[in-house]
Design a protein around this motif. Structure first.
Motif, PDB file in Angstrom:
ATOM      1  N   GLY A  57     -22.510  54.333 -88.903  1.00  0.00           N
ATOM      2  CA  GLY A  57     -23.405  55.214 -88.181  1.00  0.00           C
ATOM      3  C   GLY A  57     -23.275  55.046 -86.682  1.00  0.00           C
ATOM      4  N   GLN A  58     -22.998  53.817 -86.248  1.00  0.00           N
ATOM      5  CA  GLN A  58     -22.853  53.552 -84.818  1.00  0.00           C
ATOM      6  C   GLN A  58     -21.586  54.197 -84.276  1.00  0.00           C
ATOM      7  OE1 GLN A  58     -23.092  49.319 -84.776  1.00  0.00           O
ATOM      8  NE2 GLN A  58     -25.322  49.301 -84.899  1.00  0.00           N
ATOM      9  N   SER A  59     -20.478  54.102 -85.012  1.00  0.00           N
ATOM     10  CA  SER A  59     -19.252  54.727 -84.520  1.00  0.00           C
ATOM     11  C   SER A  59     -19.391  56.245 -84.548  1.00  0.00           C
ATOM     12  CB  SER A  59     -18.038  54.266 -85.320  1.00  0.00           C
ATOM     13  OG  SER A  59     -18.123  54.692 -86.659  1.00  0.00           O
ATOM     14  N   GLY A  60     -20.145  56.769 -85.480  1.00  0.00           N
ATOM     15  CA  GLY A  60     -20.403  58.202 -85.520  1.00  0.00           C
ATOM     16  C   GLY A  60     -21.227  58.650 -84.323  1.00  0.00           C
ATOM     17  N   ALA A  61     -22.213  57.838 -83.943  1.00  0.00           N
ATOM     18  CA  ALA A  61     -23.022  58.173 -82.766  1.00  0.00           C
ATOM     19  C   ALA A  61     -22.173  58.131 -81.505  1.00  0.00           C
ATOM     20  CB  ALA A  61     -24.195  57.207 -82.664  1.00  0.00           C
ATOM     21  N   ALA A  62     -21.296  57.153 -81.402  1.00  0.00           N
ATOM     22  CA  ALA A  62     -20.413  57.056 -80.236  1.00  0.00           C
ATOM     23  C   ALA A  62     -19.478  58.261 -80.176  1.00  0.00           C
ATOM     24  CB  ALA A  62     -19.611  55.762 -80.282  1.00  0.00           C
ATOM     25  N   ALA A  63     -18.960  58.671 -81.322  1.00  0.00           N
ATOM     26  CA  ALA A  63     -18.074  59.841 -81.362  1.00  0.00           C
ATOM     27  C   ALA A  63     -18.837  61.104 -80.979  1.00  0.00           C
ATOM     28  CB  ALA A  63     -17.442  59.979 -82.746  1.00  0.00           C
ATOM     29  N   CYS A  64     -20.076  61.205 -81.412  1.00  0.00           N
ATOM     30  CA  CYS A  64     -20.909  62.357 -81.052  1.00  0.00           C
ATOM     31  C   CYS A  64     -21.172  62.366 -79.543  1.00  0.00           C
ATOM     32  CB  CYS A  64     -22.223  62.310 -81.824  1.00  0.00           C
ATOM     33  SG  CYS A  64     -23.263  63.764 -81.574  1.00  0.00           S
ATOM     34  N   ASP A  65     -21.409  61.188 -78.976  1.00  0.00           N
ATOM     35  CA  ASP A  65     -21.598  61.089 -77.527  1.00  0.00           C
ATOM     36  C   ASP A  65     -20.355  61.533 -76.774  1.00  0.00           C
ATOM     37  OD1 ASP A  65     -24.161  60.159 -77.918  1.00  0.00           O
ATOM     38  OD2 ASP A  65     -23.649  58.046 -77.602  1.00  0.00           O
ATOM     39  N   ASN A  66     -19.173  61.207 -77.305  1.00  0.00           N
ATOM     40  CA  ASN A  66     -17.929  61.643 -76.666  1.00  0.00           C
ATOM     41  C   ASN A  66     -17.833  63.166 -76.650  1.00  0.00           C
ATOM     42  OD1 ASN A  66     -17.091  59.046 -76.158  1.00  0.00           O
ATOM     43  ND2 ASN A  66     -15.761  58.927 -77.944  1.00  0.00           N
ATOM     44  N   VAL A  67     -18.229  63.798 -77.736  1.00  0.00           N
ATOM     45  CA  VAL A  67     -18.221  65.264 -77.790  1.00  0.00           C
ATOM     46  C   VAL A  67     -19.151  65.806 -76.710  1.00  0.00           C
ATOM     47  CG1 VAL A  67     -18.857  67.291 -79.168  1.00  0.00           C
ATOM     48  CG2 VAL A  67     -17.575  65.415 -80.222  1.00  0.00           C
ATOM     49  N   ASP A  68     -20.325  65.205 -76.583  1.00  0.00           N
ATOM     50  CA  ASP A  68     -21.282  65.655 -75.569  1.00  0.00           C
ATOM     51  C   ASP A  68     -20.728  65.505 -74.153  1.00  0.00           C
ATOM     52  OD1 ASP A  68     -23.162  66.436 -77.429  1.00  0.00           O
ATOM     53  OD2 ASP A  68     -24.317  64.577 -77.304  1.00  0.00           O
ATOM     54  N   VAL A  69     -19.984  64.432 -73.901  1.00  0.00           N
ATOM     55  CA  VAL A  69     -19.383  64.217 -72.580  1.00  0.00           C
ATOM     56  C   VAL A  69     -18.418  65.348 -72.239  1.00  0.00           C
ATOM     57  CG1 VAL A  69     -17.749  62.754 -71.308  1.00  0.00           C
ATOM     58  CG2 VAL A  69     -19.673  61.715 -72.505  1.00  0.00           C
ATOM     59  N   TYR A  70     -17.570  65.714 -73.187  1.00  0.00           N
ATOM     60  CA  TYR A  70     -16.597  66.785 -72.926  1.00  0.00           C
ATOM     61  C   TYR A  70     -17.266  68.144 -72.816  1.00  0.00           C
ATOM     62  CZ  TYR A  70     -12.930  63.388 -73.453  1.00  0.00           C
ATOM     63  OH  TYR A  70     -12.124  62.294 -73.280  1.00  0.00           O
ATOM     64  N   LEU A  71     -18.335  68.355 -73.577  1.00  0.00           N
ATOM     65  CA  LEU A  71     -19.079  69.603 -73.424  1.00  0.00           C
ATOM     66  C   LEU A  71     -19.669  69.693 -72.020  1.00  0.00           C
ATOM     67  CD1 LEU A  71     -20.957  69.887 -76.842  1.00  0.00           C
ATOM     68  CD2 LEU A  71     -19.127  71.371 -75.996  1.00  0.00           C
ATOM     69  N   LYS A  72     -20.224  68.588 -71.533  1.00  0.00           N
ATOM     70  CA  LYS A  72     -20.792  68.576 -70.183  1.00  0.00           C
ATOM     71  C   LYS A  72     -19.711  68.841 -69.134  1.00  0.00           C
ATOM     72  CE  LYS A  72     -23.587  65.897 -66.939  1.00  0.00           C
ATOM     73  NZ  LYS A  72     -23.221  66.790 -65.919  1.00  0.00           N
ATOM     74  N   LYS A  73     -18.548  68.219 -69.292  1.00  0.00           N
ATOM     75  CA  LYS A  73     -17.453  68.460 -68.344  1.00  0.00           C
ATOM     76  C   LYS A  73     -17.053  69.931 -68.340  1.00  0.00           C
ATOM     77  CE  LYS A  73     -15.221  63.944 -68.225  1.00  0.00           C
ATOM     78  NZ  LYS A  73     -13.953  63.227 -68.476  1.00  0.00           N
TER      79      LYS A  73
ATOM     80  N   SER B 230     -12.390  63.090 -83.844  1.00  0.00           N
ATOM     81  CA  SER B 230     -12.829  61.694 -83.941  1.00  0.00           C
ATOM     82  C   SER B 230     -14.214  61.611 -84.583  1.00  0.00           C
ATOM     83  CB  SER B 230     -12.839  61.066 -82.548  1.00  0.00           C
ATOM     84  OG  SER B 230     -13.369  59.768 -82.589  1.00  0.00           O
ATOM     85  N   TYR B 231     -15.110  62.481 -84.148  1.00  0.00           N
ATOM     86  CA  TYR B 231     -16.451  62.507 -84.723  1.00  0.00           C
ATOM     87  C   TYR B 231     -16.397  62.833 -86.214  1.00  0.00           C
ATOM     88  CZ  TYR B 231     -21.107  64.019 -85.966  1.00  0.00           C
ATOM     89  OH  TYR B 231     -22.301  64.165 -86.618  1.00  0.00           O
ATOM     90  N   ASN B 232     -15.610  63.843 -86.566  1.00  0.00           N
ATOM     91  CA  ASN B 232     -15.495  64.226 -87.978  1.00  0.00           C
ATOM     92  C   ASN B 232     -14.913  63.086 -88.802  1.00  0.00           C
ATOM     93  OD1 ASN B 232     -16.573  66.739 -87.469  1.00  0.00           O
ATOM     94  ND2 ASN B 232     -14.595  67.750 -87.293  1.00  0.00           N
ATOM     95  N   GLY B 233     -13.936  62.363 -88.245  1.00  0.00           N
ATOM     96  CA  GLY B 233     -13.365  61.209 -88.943  1.00  0.00           C
ATOM     97  C   GLY B 233     -14.395  60.112 -89.146  1.00  0.00           C
ATOM     98  N   ALA B 234     -15.183  59.826 -88.106  1.00  0.00           N
ATOM     99  CA  ALA B 234     -16.225  58.798 -88.214  1.00  0.00           C
ATOM    100  C   ALA B 234     -17.281  59.210 -89.232  1.00  0.00           C
ATOM    101  CB  ALA B 234     -16.865  58.543 -86.850  1.00  0.00           C
ATOM    102  N   ALA B 235     -17.648  60.487 -89.228  1.00  0.00           N
ATOM    103  CA  ALA B 235     -18.636  60.969 -90.190  1.00  0.00           C
ATOM    104  C   ALA B 235     -18.100  60.881 -91.617  1.00  0.00           C
ATOM    105  CB  ALA B 235     -19.032  62.409 -89.864  1.00  0.00           C
TER     106      ALA B 235
END
Length: 162
Positions: free
Chosen positions: A35-51, A143-148
């Motif tokens: 669950g933690q690696s999934g949350a980190a992967a989700c945060d990465n998606v959010d970072v790129y969306l913000k960029k 990455s997020y999909n893989g972690a999930a």
């Protein structure tokens, strides 16, 4: 035949299920961390969306100079960008991202009608930056999909451990 095997010596005096339990413990701890690696992967998606959202004002200002009558589409994209910062739930962010992506595809198709805009060095640079961000966003989503998937698989293997 009178000599015991190394395996029987190693497990002598232990309960019969203990070797299986010992082999399964590392998997259980990995499942709990999934669950933690999934949350980190989700945060990465959010970072790129913000960029991507941060790049948008520059792109729009360049396009406005060339395509003044595309104002409605540019306004829609700007509104979706503004909404993105205030959305809290993952479902709302996903819905906004889908609308934003569709609007950006329409925007890029409309750009094809403006050869002067396409030839603009500033626009070309912004478009390359947007393409790079889209590629990074796609990688973060994979990455997020893989972690999930890993997390879901681990919870199926050991239900109730996560």
């Amino acid at each position: 035949a009178g000599r015991p095997s190394p395996r029987s010596i190693r497990h002598a005096g232990r309960p019969a299920g203990l070797p299986f339990l010992e082999r399964s413990l590392p998997r259980r701890s990995a499942a709990a961390g999934g669950g933690q690696s999934g949350a980190a992967a989700c945060d990465n998606v959010d970072v790129y969306l913000k960029k991507r959202y941060d790049l948008l004002p520059n792109l729009i200002s360049v396009v406005k100079k060339y395509a003044a009558h595309e104002k409605e589409l540019l306004s829609q994209i700007t509104a979706l960008r503004s909404q993105a910062g205030s959305l809290k739930s993952a479902e709302d962010r996903l819905a906004n991202d889908k609308q934003f992506t569709a609007a950006m595809k329409g925007f890029m198709v409309n750009v094809e009608a403006y050869p002067d805009l396409k030839a603009s060095e500033n626009f070309g640079s912004l478009q390359r930056s947007l393409n790079e961000l889209e590629a990074q966003l796609a990688a973060a989503r994979r990455s997020y999909n893989g972690a999930a998937t890993d997390y879901n698989t681990s919870t199926q293997m050991f239900p109730g451990t996560c």
